[in-house]
Write an enzyme that holds these catalytic residues in place. Structure first.
Site, mmCIF file in Angstrom:
data_model
loop_
_atom_site.group_PDB
_atom_site.id
_atom_site.type_symbol
_atom_site.label_atom_id
_atom_site.label_comp_id
_atom_site.label_asym_id
_atom_site.label_seq_id
_atom_site.Cartn_x
_atom_site.Cartn_y
_atom_site.Cartn_z
ATOM 1 N N GLY A 101 31.379 22.816 86.923
ATOM 2 C CA GLY A 101 31.834 21.997 88.043
ATOM 3 C C GLY A 101 33.185 21.358 87.829
ATOM 4 O O GLY A 101 33.975 21.215 88.771
ATOM 5 N N ASP A 152 27.649 20.450 90.169
ATOM 6 C CA ASP A 152 27.940 19.390 91.134
ATOM 7 C C ASP A 152 29.253 19.667 91.832
ATOM 8 O O ASP A 152 30.064 20.473 91.373
ATOM 9 C CB ASP A 152 27.977 18.021 90.442
ATOM 10 C CG ASP A 152 28.950 17.988 89.264
ATOM 11 O OD1 ASP A 152 29.230 19.067 88.699
ATOM 12 O OD2 ASP A 152 29.408 16.897 88.883
ATOM 13 N N GLY A 228 32.658 12.335 87.456
ATOM 14 C CA GLY A 228 33.718 11.960 88.381
ATOM 15 C C GLY A 228 34.622 10.849 87.922
ATOM 16 O O GLY A 228 35.348 10.265 88.732
ATOM 17 N N CYS A 339 36.839 11.332 54.706
ATOM 18 C CA CYS A 339 36.977 12.764 54.978
ATOM 19 C C CYS A 339 37.948 13.386 53.976
ATOM 20 O O CYS A 339 38.787 12.700 53.386
ATOM 21 C CB CYS A 339 37.428 13.013 56.415
ATOM 22 S SG CYS A 339 39.198 12.844 56.726
ATOM 23 N N CYS A 342 41.771 12.627 54.308
ATOM 24 C CA CYS A 342 42.233 11.324 53.821
ATOM 25 C C CYS A 342 42.142 11.225 52.300
ATOM 26 O O CYS A 342 42.877 10.448 51.682
ATOM 27 C CB CYS A 342 41.418 10.207 54.470
ATOM 28 S SG CYS A 342 41.813 9.965 56.214
ATOM 29 N N HIS A 367 40.048 15.345 60.631
ATOM 30 C CA HIS A 367 40.042 13.892 60.480
ATOM 31 C C HIS A 367 39.627 13.193 61.770
ATOM 32 O O HIS A 367 38.836 12.236 61.745
ATOM 33 C CB HIS A 367 41.421 13.369 60.065
ATOM 34 C CG HIS A 367 41.530 11.888 60.252
ATOM 35 N ND1 HIS A 367 40.978 10.973 59.375
ATOM 36 C CD2 HIS A 367 42.070 11.153 61.270
ATOM 37 C CE1 HIS A 367 41.176 9.748 59.828
ATOM 38 N NE2 HIS A 367 41.850 9.826 60.973
#
Length: 420
Positions: A101, A152, A228, A339, A342, A367
């Site tokens: 949609g 929709d 929307g 992570c 880093c 990251h």
């Protein structure tokens, strides 16, 4: 808390609350999801720059793919022959498929919308593709997603007038065709179907759509989406629609408390925190991966240059590594992030390759998804241990230091009983 709903392949249990904010367990066929959660977007069965194994490493519980694109290329029948989307993309956790949609807005110049459905002109080869409610559900059945979205009638959030009312009524008529097809295809025991609330920025239309959807379709739906929005509307309008859609019992509006609430197309960190405070459970957006390709990393920071605040709506919570100020910055993107990016790379290195070399977009995408996953875990933990009322003001202060936060943030949080 013990509030639990079982709907076909989905079970939903609220396990903690802080006022309107909540932590839930969303059990789906391939994995149990913790919410509030952010869902990375792999539109064409891949998240650009990352492998399925990396998404598991990042603890993603659910990713989103798109019915329009996959239905066109390679086609739902091809994916079904290969054992469904999970096997096709080597992903053993959950998948949510958008109905197609949204392409009524993003590909509006290539679409013709009628009561029967939408006829698209392919941007790739010029061929026609007809997407009806029945075809959307059929294709999603072939893809084998854990959550399917009803087709929709989507209009831009900036649209006003009769077209918005027309879209609401058509969305409800199409929902009937979606639920009928879902039942006829016999997949209700393994694929949950969400309805999508429409109505633009008109709360009266939103109220009409919500009440009709709940009264006529609730037993057939596994959850609800707020559609929307995130189309360029003012933030004051944005948060008021979300607030209405998640209102507590006894107040106007309010989707059922016993089912998940999914806010479509939202990915900015401040939006995630504010809307979680208002009671939203699920989010998706291409923002973390798209902004990575332009050399931008996500972090709990305000603008390094206040002069840019007014001109850049993405300044808060971002580090633009292309800027010269990072040329000799030998810190990681985020001192608190664990992570591998880093842990192994400096801002100076990423500055040199950001927006120019392929590895930069891969590293920054990793990251940025890690940041989103960690942010949502912090939200869940704060709700669960009762510190959410402290966590939110501290978070807002990091993103908007020295009381520079926008008024809409303060107003929205006040509706959630949080003072900043």
């Amino acid at each position: 808390i013990g509030d639990q709903e079982n709907t076909g392949p989905l079970s939903f249990e609220v396990v903690a609350r802080w006022n309107r904010a909540r932590v839930t367990k969303l059990k789906l066929p391939h994995y149990i999801c913790d919410t509030p959660m952010f869902m990375p977007v792999g539109t064409q069965a891949t998240l650009k720059g990352l492998t399925s194994d990396q998404l598991v490493d990042l603890d993603c519980h659910l990713i989103l793919s798109n019915t329009y694109h996959l239905g066109h290329r390679p086609g739902g029948d091809v994916v079904e022959t290969m054992g469904g989307l999970h096997k096709f993309m080597n992903w053993n956790r959950n998948i949510l498929t958008d109905s197609g949609g949204f392409q009524m807005v993003s590909l509006l110049k290539l679409a013709n919308i009628t009561e029967e459905g939408v006829t698209f002109i392919s941007p790739h080869d010029g061929t026609q593709m007809v997407l009806t409610p029945e075809q959307s559900i059929t294709t999603q059945t072939q893809l084998g997603s854990d959550i399917m979205m009803a087709l929709d009638d989507v209009v831009s959030s900036l649209t006003t007038g009769p077209r918005v009312e027309e879209a609401v009524h058509r969305t409800l008529r199409w929902l009937r065709r979606c639920t009928d097809t879902h039942t006829q295809r016999g997949t209700r025991n393994r694929q949950g179907l969400f309805g999508i609330l429409q109505g633009g920025l008109d709360l009266n239309l939103r109220k009409f759509c919500l009440e009709k959807m709940v009264s006529e379709f609730d037993p057939l739906l596994a959850g609800y989406a707020i559609g929307g929005l995130s189309g360029g509307e003012a933030k004051e309008d944005f948060w008021r629609v979300v607030d209405f859609s998640t209102a507590s019992a006894g107040k106007p509006g309010g989707l059922p408390d016993s089912k998940p609430r999914y806010l479509m197309g939202v990915g900015y960190a401040v939006d995630l925190v504010v809307c979680s405070a208002l009671g939203v459970d699920m989010y998706d957006c291409v923002y973390p991966s798209r902004t990575a390709r332009f050399g931008t990393a996500l972090a709990d920071v305000g603008c390094s240059n206040p002069a840019r605040t007014a001109s850049s709506k993405m300044c808060s919570g971002t580090i633009n590594l292309r800027l010269k100020e990072y040329e000799k910055d030998y810190r990681p993107i985020d001192d608190e992030c664990q992570c591998f990016v880093c842990q192994r790379y400096t801002r100076a290195y990423l500055h040199k390759i950001a927006g120019k070399e392929g590895p930069a977009s891969q590293l920054l995408t990793y990251h940025n998804i890690a940041y989103q996953m960690r942010l949502m875990k912090r939200v869940r933990d704060a709700i669960s241990d009762g510190s959410f009322g402290t966590f939110v003001p501290e978070f807002v202060e990091k993103h908007f230091p020295n009381h520079s936060r926008p008024q809409w943030v303060a107003d929205a949080l006040a509706a959630a009983a949080i003072t900043i």
